[in-house]
Structure formats: C-alpha cells, structure tokens
Design an enzyme around this catalytic site. Structure first.
Site, PDB file in Angstrom:
ATOM      1  N   SER A 136      82.963 -78.861  15.613  1.00  0.00           N
ATOM      2  CA  SER A 136      81.501 -78.450  15.857  1.00  0.00           C
ATOM      3  C   SER A 136      81.204 -79.818  17.207  1.00  0.00           C
ATOM      4  O   SER A 136      81.857 -80.856  17.315  1.00  0.00           O
ATOM      5  CB  SER A 136      80.283 -78.344  15.509  1.00  0.00           C
ATOM      6  OG  SER A 136      79.434 -77.785  16.320  1.00  0.00           O
ATOM      7  N   ARG A 304      77.406 -75.205  19.896  1.00  0.00           N
ATOM      8  CA  ARG A 304      76.137 -74.580  19.202  1.00  0.00           C
ATOM      9  C   ARG A 304      76.098 -72.750  19.186  1.00  0.00           C
ATOM     10  O   ARG A 304      75.598 -72.427  18.941  1.00  0.00           O
ATOM     11  CB  ARG A 304      74.351 -75.293  19.722  1.00  0.00           C
ATOM     12  CG  ARG A 304      73.325 -74.509  19.186  1.00  0.00           C
ATOM     13  CD  ARG A 304      72.466 -75.052  20.099  1.00  0.00           C
ATOM     14  NE  ARG A 304      71.471 -76.261  19.732  1.00  0.00           N
ATOM     15  CZ  ARG A 304      70.877 -77.276  20.932  1.00  0.00           C
ATOM     16  NH1 ARG A 304      71.435 -76.363  21.927  1.00  0.00           N
ATOM     17  NH2 ARG A 304      70.612 -78.005  20.620  1.00  0.00           N
ATOM     18  N   VAL A 426      70.110 -76.027  10.612  1.00  0.00           N
ATOM     19  CA  VAL A 426      70.682 -76.649  11.074  1.00  0.00           C
ATOM     20  C   VAL A 426      70.987 -76.804  12.557  1.00  0.00           C
ATOM     21  O   VAL A 426      71.052 -75.858  13.132  1.00  0.00           O
ATOM     22  CB  VAL A 426      72.282 -77.074  10.324  1.00  0.00           C
ATOM     23  CG1 VAL A 426      72.078 -77.155   8.917  1.00  0.00           C
ATOM     24  CG2 VAL A 426      72.765 -76.149  10.743  1.00  0.00           C
ATOM     25  N   GLU A 427      71.434 -78.058  13.193  1.00  0.00           N
ATOM     26  CA  GLU A 427      71.573 -78.615  14.781  1.00  0.00           C
ATOM     27  C   GLU A 427      70.849 -77.647  15.675  1.00  0.00           C
ATOM     28  O   GLU A 427      70.785 -77.057  16.028  1.00  0.00           O
ATOM     29  CB  GLU A 427      73.039 -77.504  15.133  1.00  0.00           C
ATOM     30  CG  GLU A 427      74.023 -77.845  14.744  1.00  0.00           C
ATOM     31  CD  GLU A 427      75.103 -77.838  15.036  1.00  0.00           C
ATOM     32  OE1 GLU A 427      75.422 -76.537  16.196  1.00  0.00           O
ATOM     33  OE2 GLU A 427      76.837 -77.502  15.182  1.00  0.00           O
ATOM     34  N   GLY A 428      69.175 -77.981  15.186  1.00  0.00           N
ATOM     35  CA  GLY A 428      68.013 -77.716  15.511  1.00  0.00           C
ATOM     36  C   GLY A 428      67.479 -76.231  14.680  1.00  0.00           C
ATOM     37  O   GLY A 428      67.983 -75.234  14.954  1.00  0.00           O
TER      38      GLY A 428
END
Length: 747
Positions: A136, A304, A426-428
């Site tokens: 990712s 994402r 996570v990731e925003g």
C-alpha cells in the site's frame, strides 16, 4: 471592485497541502453522480476484473499454505509473529505484490492484491496487515512512481525478495490527520558522506503508529525541509519531503513497539536526532525536495482503495458465513434461531451489507485496474467498507452471543472483532474521511468548473477577472440545468430514465437517477450560500458525501448483480436488500441535509426543487428481511459467492460450522421424519437426541442407516454449538478431552 476580487477577500486561502490533495488523482464514476447524471453506461462498460492464471495459482499455493501455517489464536497469545511465517512471506514475495516483474516482483492487479489481503484477513488480521503495508502506501510504491532509476534498481529487487522490509513514517505525536503540521524537520547543510563533504540534510524526527517499524530494515520518512543558509537558493521553507533511509544508517532509531489491541502485527516508533543524510536518500533525488505531500497523496489515492476495504470485506464475509451457518444449526425451543424474527432482522442485514461491500470491493479495484487513481472513490471505499465491516461484525456478535464472546480456536469472530477498530483509524481516520475528504474533494474535483473558478479567485494574473467571468457564466448555466433536472425528476417520475435490461433493476436505476439529480442543486446552493464556510460545516458536507457514497455503492450493487451473480433467482433477495439499503441511506442523508441547512429561505427553495417536504424514506419491509434471512441459511451459490474469501481449514471453527451446516441440510428429510414420529408417539422422558434416535430405531421407525446419519449430524451439531473450554488456570482443554470429562460427570 469585481466579483472575483470581492470573493478573494471573503474566501479562506487554500493551503499548499490542501491544494496538492485537490490536484492529485483522477475523477471517475463519482463525477457523474455529483453532476446529477449517474453514468450507468460507463459503469457497465468497465472491464471485468478477473484473476490471471498466475494470480489464481498464488492464491491456491502460497496463500493457502500460509493460512495453514497460521494459528491465529496462538498468535494472539504470543508476542511475535513466528519467524517461519515472516520468512515464508518474504521468500514467496508477499511483500512484492505490486512491484513490477522487471524488478523481481509479482506485479499483480489491484483486484488480486485486494483478494489476497482479504483472504489472509479472514484467518489473521496480524498477517494481513503485515502483508498489506508494503503493498500500500510505502517505499515500494513511492519508488515505483517517483524514485530515480538508480534507487529503483537498488531497492526494488531487495524489497521484492524480502531482503529488505520497508516501513513508512508519516504520523507524529503532534500531527496525525494534519500532515501539513508535522514538526519533523531537516536543515540543508554540509556533511561527510563516503569520505567526501557533500550537501545533504540534517534530519530530526519523532514518529509513532508506524506499521512494520520494529522489524523494518529500511525507513521511508516524511519531514519538512528548511534551507536556512541558502545553500540551494533564496527560499527557506522548501516543503514536505520523502526520503528512504537504511536502518543501519547512523542515528536511526527503530525497534520500540506499540500494542494495537493485542493484534500481533508489528507497529511502533522511529526517532532520530540531527541525522545527516545525503541528497541521494531523497526519493527521486534533490529535485523532489518539497514534493513529498504531492507524492504521498498520489499514491494514497490508490492504496486506500485496496487494503483496508479488503479487510472490511473479509470481516463481512466471515460474519455472514459463520452467522448464517450457526443460525441454521443452533436451535432453541425446537426451532433454528434463524427462524426467530429478531435474529432474522440481524441476519438479513448481515447478508445484504455483505453483498454491498463485495460489490464495492470489486468495482473499486476494477477502477484502479484501469490505471486510475480516483481519490474520492477510494476515500468512499475506505470509509464505508470499513464501517460496514464493523456493522456486520457487530450484528454477528449479537446473533452468536455467548459463542461469540468466548475466545478460543473455535471462535470465528473474536480476532476480527479485536482488530476492527484498527481499519477505522488508519490511512485517514474515518471521522476525518467522512467529514472533510469525500465531499470536500468531491466538490472540487467533480464539479466541472469549481476548481478552475477557485484557482482564478486566488490568481494574480492580469486577465483573471475576464477568465473568471467566463467560468462564472458556465457555472450559472450548469447550476440552472441541475435545478431544472432535479425539479423534473422529483415531480415527473416518467422523466427518470433507466438503461438496464433487467426489470428488477430498472425501478432502482430510476430511483438512483432521481436521488443524484436532487443532490446536484443542493451542492450548488450550499456552495453559493455558504462558500468557504462549507468546509467548517462538517455535518452538512458529510451528508452530501454520504449521498455520493451510497449512490456509488448502489451502482456497484447493480453492476455486481447484472454481471457477477451465478444465479439471479437465488441472489434477488440479497440484491433487493442491498440496493434498497443503499438508496434508503442516500435519501435519508439528503433529507437530513435539507432539514439542517441553516438558511431558511434557501432551505425552502431546496425543498421545492427536490420535493423533500418530509423526512420519511421508504424502508426495507419485514417480508424482505424474512425472505433474505431464510435465503442466507440455504447452501446456495450466492452464499458461496459472498463468502468465497473465507478459506475453510480442516479443524478450524469455520470447518466445524460448515460441516454441521451441510450435515443438517442433508439430514433435513430425516429430521422431519423424526419429528413426525415423535408427534405420533412421543419418547418420554426426552433425555437426549441420541436417546430418541435409539428408541425410534428399536421401534423400527428408523433404519440403522438413518440412525447413523442422524447421530452423525447430531455430533457435528454439538461440536458447532460448543465453545472452547479451559481449566482453572486458563489452559485450553481440547474438544475430545472436554467430551470425556462431560461424559464422566454425567456418569
């Protein structure tokens, strides 16, 4: 004073990080939704994603092997992922799913990447996270897109074979979602490197929440660069920059761990103080100083949409499989619990939402497979698919109740339940994604003129006023068309078109077109009236984002039903529930937006244009819930499709449930025969099922073969409803030992 200059004084400036986020990525199907005309033809023309022979072989080979190696219950009680598993992942290139073949990677499609991560996640969240991170947002993807040829040739082959393990450090204790505020800094200076004095960076950082940091051998790092001595020019603040630093480099601190809810993937910290690095460590070289945020946003837009949505889908599929099978096998008052309406409501919701997330997973990865990086779509996927995974898992926990809360090897839900909040954060973080990103980016990227208009408002060019006026006229025309379309489709239902060849789809397609048409003028009016303040009105903008998201989900559901299901007759209850739920959520969000709009006059105009004088929305009928819950308990092709990510391993909880489920379906005629015999001649006392079978066999009501089948089913049933047991010191008692103790106690 011109209109443009007046607006320039009123509108808040756009920060560099915001501008780069808005400029990054592509627009796709979401643009047609925003503009009030869902492009169903474009949807149907998207090439279907399929696993290649090589990708399928990887799933059937290394993926299956690693699943059999993992004992997730044991892993949860240990401190480390076994080294043999990490070695297996490295040797078999699990960390190189996206790395091009010319560098030794596998170069799998986004669909295959998603399927692999999701399949791993159904067995072990820890192993899935370990695999997903290098595939990712991280050094591998950044190098592929922005690295120099020399960097690619050196690092990518090493990453491909697991000789180096990467991590990427962005989040600081003082800056999480606001990445533009990271305090980690580098000063341009001179220092010694390989025996020579060179210009480089002296970097100081303090990062946390970094997955794989404790075992990483190479650190991707984001920091701000300052040229205080003017060594590179007259600009002091040069912006966010990304570098790649070996763990062995002097001054790099890696190794301390966090404990993310007991899920045993490696997550921790990295620090460094005045660490000198040469310019060659910057990803892409010195020319990429200040381009770090642009690089990160470009890569995150794709990543994402794969890994975390895959984990949400895995949670849903695992929940559907175990809950449907348990609901059929588990009986109370002589009836499967799946026949009680309280359970039916939950089971139908699990089945319908699982249809939604699988459809979204496939459509999103198909878009990524086109080479697109649709940042708005992937934000939708990340937020809604992780949230749906959580919703479905919570419902599964409620249905399975006592069985679900007892930890042990036989529990199919507890591991995913513990890990579920990780994907949310996570990731925003999901609150940020919903409140700020989906509609915020969606409006700027999907509106045909808004971004150009905003750029012109902040422009200092001499002809900016004239250009702005041209764009303004186009914008007014666009908004007038949106208003007329909304009014028409809101009141004149015959104007709602549909292109599907399937009658059961056409009515929903018309409803989708109407909702999208209604949203377009609401977005226009909110931008006109609130302007820059809409960014602060997060609850309002989040609702518009929800409308876009649920319409995208509805498009995915239609595509899946039309193109993917093996048996539409079996799938129809799933489809009806899924599409009705998506449209219900979209209409509810739209109505809530209108009801809460702060300007009374404009709110009245919105109601007229969209025919929303009430907040009532068509609901899902009880009959459909009963029909779908009954369908979910059948051993059908659609159930197998919607649980295909769950790979049954001999002896695990899913295997135990499935054996009992299939055995009961096979034994249903026999069980009905036994019930009929009992109604005619009750067996008293009713000590046990075994006693009943023996008595009926002695009476000649059952043959010896029928008795054998009935008792075989009953043993599988008892094992399926059993929960793991421990001695007083919580040492696990295996099933055979527990059975012997129960028999001894009964004697």
């Amino acid at each position: 004073m011109s209109i443009r200059t007046s607006l320039k004084k009123v509108l808040p400036p756009i920060s560099i990080t915001e501008q780069e986020a808005l400029d990054a990525g592509d627009v796709w199907l979401e643009s047609s939704i925003y503009q009030g005309k869902p492009d169903m033809q474009a949807l149907r023309n998207v090439p279907q994603a399929k696993l290649s022979a090589e990708e399928q072989a990887f799933l059937d080979g290394p993926v299956k092997q690693v699943l059999e190696m993992v004992d997730d219950f044991e892993l949860q009680n240990e401190k480390h992922i076994p080294q043999e598993i990490l070695d297996f992942l490295s040797v078999n290139k699990f960390f190189a799913l996206i790395i091009p073949k010319k560098f030794g990677g596998l170069e799998f499609s986004p669909y295959a990447n998603s399927t692999i991560v999701a399949t791993l996640s159904t067995v072990s969240s820890a192993v899935a996270v370990t695999v997903m991170v290098p595939n990712s947002l991280g050094p591998g993807e950044l190098l592929m897109h922005f690295g120099t040829q020399e960097q690619q040739n050196h690092w990518l082959p090493r990453l491909a074979i697991g000789k180096d393990i990467p991590c990427f450090a962005l989040t600081s204790p003082e800056a999480g979602s606001d990445a533009g505020a990271i305090p980690d800094a580098a000063i341009v200076t001179k220092g010694m490197w390989e025996g020579k004095e060179v210009i480089g960076l002296k970097v100081t950082w303090d990062k946390r929440y970094i997955t794989l940091a404790p075992i990483a051998t190479v650190l991707g790092l984001a920091f701000k660069v300052f040229d205080t001595d003017g060594l590179l020019g007259d600009q002091v603040e040069l912006g966010i920059t990304c570098a790649l630093i070996p763990k062995s480099h002097p001054g790099v601190e890696l190794g301390n761990r966090h404990d993310p809810l007991g899920v045993r993937f490696y997550n921790g910290t990295t620090r460094g103080n005045d660490v000198f690095i040469p310019m060659d460590f910057i990803i892409g070289g010195q020319k990429n100083i200040g381009r770090g945020w642009q690089m990160l946003v470009a890569c995150l837009g794709a990543g994402r949409g794969i890994s975390l949505p895959a984990m949400g889908t895995a949670s849903a599929q695992g929940s559907l499989k175990s809950t449907a099978e348990y609901s059929f096998v588990r009986e109370q008052f002589g009836v499967p619990i799946g026949r009680f309406e309280g359970i039916q409501e939950q089971l139908a919701d699990i089945a319908g939402k699982t249809f939604v997330v699988e459809a979204m997973r496939i459509l999103t990865t198909e878009g990524l497979g086109l080479g697109l990086k649709p940042g708005v779509v992937t934000a939708m996927a990340k937020y809604h698919m992780t949230e749906l995974g959580r919703d479905v898992l919570n419902s599964a926990m409620d249905v399975q109740a006592g069985k679900a809360i007892q930890r042990g090897p036989q529990n199919t839900l507890s591991s995913a339940y513990a890990a579920q909040p990780i994907g949310i954060t996570v990731e925003g973080a999901n609150i940020l994604t919903r409140s700020l990103m989906i509609f915020g980016q969606g409006a700027m990227r999907c509106h045909p003129y808004l971004k150009e208009m905003v750029d012109l408002i902040h422009s200092n060019d001499s002809d900016a006023d004239a250009e702005f006026n041209k764009v303004l006229r186009k914008t007014v025309g666009f908004s007038v068309k949106n208003a007329l379309r909304s009014f028409s489709k809101s009141y004149l239902t015959f104007t709602r078109g549909a292109e599907s060849a399937l009658p059961e789809v056409r009515k929903y397609e018309k409803r989708m077109n109407a909702v999208s048409a209604k949203m377009a003028p609401l977005a226009d009016l909110s931008l006109l009236v609130l302007g820059g303040d809409l960014k602060k009105a997060e609850m309002l903008s989040a609702r518009l984002g929800d409308v876009m998201s649920y319409l995208y989900a509805a498009m995915a559901v239609v595509r899946y039903y039309e193109q993917r299901v093996e048996n539409r007759h079996e799938a129809k209850p799933y489809f009806d529930y899924a599409i009705q739920w998506c449209l219900q959520q979209a209409e509810t969000s739209l109505n809530a937006f209108v009801a809460n709009f702060p300007n009374t006059v404009v709110r009245g105009l919105m109601r007229v244009l969209t025919n929303t004088y009430t907040t009532s929305v068509p609901g899902i009928s009880d009959q459909l819930k009963r029909e779908l819950s009954e369908a979910a308990m059948q051993d059908s092709s659609i159930k197998r499709q919607l649980t295909h990510l769950v790979k049954v391993i001999p002896g695990d909880g899913n295997d135990i449930n499935e054996q009992a489920f299939k055995a009961k379906h096979a034994a249903m005629p026999l069980l009905k025969k036994i019930q009929k015999a009992l109604r005619a001649n009750p067996v008293v006392p009713h000590i046990s099922f075994e006693n009943i079978v023996n008595v009926l066999t002695e009476k000649g009501e059952l043959t010896a073969e029928e008795a054998r089948l009935a008792l075989d089913y009953n043993e599988k049933r008892k094992l399926a409803v059993r929960v793991d047991e421990y001695d007083f010191d919580l040492n696990l008692i295996d099933e055979s030992q527990a059975t012997e103790e129960q028999q001894a106690s009964a004697a």
